[in-house]
Design a protein around this motif. Structure first.
Motif: not given
Length: 367
Positions: A115-144
């Motif tokens: 979730f946005a409020d738990h997102l580290p200020h620095q995280h690896p570039p391999s992490w998925l963006s909000a758009a990418a993760i929503q594409q991989l799994q539609p229906g996730l909370s918009p707070q992700v």
């Protein structure tokens, strides 16, 4: 070929009761897996279970195979878990061939949303963006806002796996005694000479303690129960959940039959049984926050179990204070993941093979 156990351990004086090369104390998935592996190598194996086989933590689990999604830190436990994960495909194939049953192994991948409020200020570039993760799994909370994807991980249906292991053990002529409660283990001249149980005396050349959360009551080990509550939902139609979701406060595990498992609480309440309103409410609230479409699904089942927990949350494997007792317990929340490697390493140890160096990190006397 399985080396004669009695040549590797002290000779046991024959007594009335069951005689076996290897006696497994505990019929959960780690115990059953070890029994099957020893029997495959030619040992005569007896297994004692206090209730029904694979009905404690093994039955109550979700069957996730998630060493990296769970966030195990670099070190021996992660190394052990990754080795066990790599064994899974061939191990399951072997068990299914022996039993003729399906174990429900599914390397579906695991998605770990943040979730946005738990997102580290620095995280690896391999992490998925909000758009990418929503594409991989539609229906996730918009707070992700981001997440990680672990395509090599997945799940096995723990209840199906339990049935497969039990059938494989029976096929291999493992003697299984259910409803037999073992008394605290007693030392005689540096070893165990017999087990006292509610069904009389049992005897073997070598004993394996695999009694999960109950192991601490049989031997002075720092193993305590951690209660986990879970529930299962059923979608009115085929669920749109494509992979396991490993959230920050809850995980969702979709089964191929349409169920979605939701877990799990982590409670230091001893062996207090039962589901609680607060426990189930916390799971449902976290699940709906992560994937809101669960709101319309039907609750099918509620259950609980007891994880065998050690102070460092790592298992106790191999050597024990007694020269003919081997330890395979304290797996905490990774008993199903670690079942293949546990069975392999414990069978190797009993055979007298050179101990795996990794086992030194899981010795009983590290505490």
């Amino acid at each position: 070929m399985f080396l004669p156990v009695k040549s590797a351990w002290a000779i046991v004086i024959p007594l009335a009761g069951s005689i076996a090369d290897v006696m497994i104390i505990g019929g959960g998935i780690p115990g059953l897996a070890t029994a099957v592996e020893c029997a495959l190598r030619g040992a005569q194996v007896t297994l004692l279970e206090r209730t029904q086989c694979a009905r404690a933590a093994s039955w109550a689990a979700a069957g996730m195979l998630a060493p990296q999604a769970e966030g195990l830190p670099p070190g021996p436990l992660l190394d052990l878990a990754l080795r066990s994960l790599n064994l899974y495909p061939l191990w399951v194939t072997k068990l299914e061939s022996l039993s003729g049953l399906d174990a429900g192994y599914w390397p579906c991948g695991i998605l770990a949303p943040v979730f946005a409020d738990h997102l580290p200020h620095q995280h690896p570039p391999s992490w998925l963006s909000a758009a990418a993760i929503q594409q991989l799994q539609p229906g996730l909370s918009p707070q992700v806002a981001a997440g990680q994807w672990f395509p090599a991980e997945g799940q096995v249906d723990n209840r199906l796996l339990s049935a497969v292991l039990l059938a494989a053990a029976q096929q291999l002529k493992v003697r299984i005694h259910e409803g037999v409660e073992v008394q605290p283990l007693r030392l005689e001249q540096g070893q165990i000479r017999r087990l006292q149980t509610t069904a009389g005396e049992f005897q073997a050349g070598c004993y394996v303690l695999a009694a999960g959360a109950w192991s601490g009551g049989l031997l002075d080990l720092p193993i305590t129960p951690r209660k986990g509550q879970m529930l299962a939902l059923q979608a009115p139609e085929a669920p749109a959940l494509r992979q396991v979701l490993f959230g920050e406060q809850v995980y969702l595990v979709p089964r191929r039959d349409g169920r979605i498992l939701v877990g799990a609480t982590n409670e230091a309440v001893g062996f207090t049984p039962g589901n609680t309103a607060s426990g189930i409410q916390s799971l449902l609230a976290a699940a709906l926050k992560l994937w809101p479409s669960l709101a319309e699904q039907t609750i099918l089942e509620l259950w609980w179990g007891f994880r065998p927990t050690t102070p460092d949350q790592a298992p106790i494997l191999g050597q024990s204070p007694y020269r003919n007792l081997v330890l395979a317990t304290g797996h905490y929340r990774n008993g199903i993941l670690l079942a293949p490697i546990t069975a392999q390493l414990i069978a190797d140890w009993i055979q007298g093979q050179t101990p795996e160096p990794l086992l030194s990190a899981f010795r009983w006397d590290r505490f």
